[in-house]
Scaffold this motif. Structure first.
Motif: not given
Length: 89
Positions: A16-24
């Protein structure tokens, strides 16, 4: 079916942290680092976890040299290393 099924809690949270790197995330062109500008509390809410658990996870990842914590920010100096270490995505 959720692609996180069968992953450890740590792996689910890192995913989930890695997914957030793309949006935030803010990419720093000089060295390809990614900085997330959000508090541990906000991150905990986004990944459905407690702030204490997020703090522990970030501490583990920091001790592995995969990220750096700052007040209200998280920097991933070498995103490719983090992605390759957790290849489940």
């Amino acid at each position: 079916m959720d692609s996180s099924a069968g992953l450890s809690l740590k792996h689910q949270r890192v995913k989930r942290l890695l997914m957030l790197t793309t949006s935030y995330g803010q990419h720093l062109p000089k060295n390809n680092a990614i900085t997330l500008t959000l508090s541990q509390e906000s991150l905990a809410q986004m990944i459905n976890s407690s702030r204490q658990t997020v703090n522990q996870l970030l501490g583990e990842l920091e001790s592995e040299g995969l990220l750096k914590r700052h007040y209200g920010k998280i920097t991933i100096p070498e995103p490719d290393t983090l992605f390759s270490r957790y290849q489940f995505i």
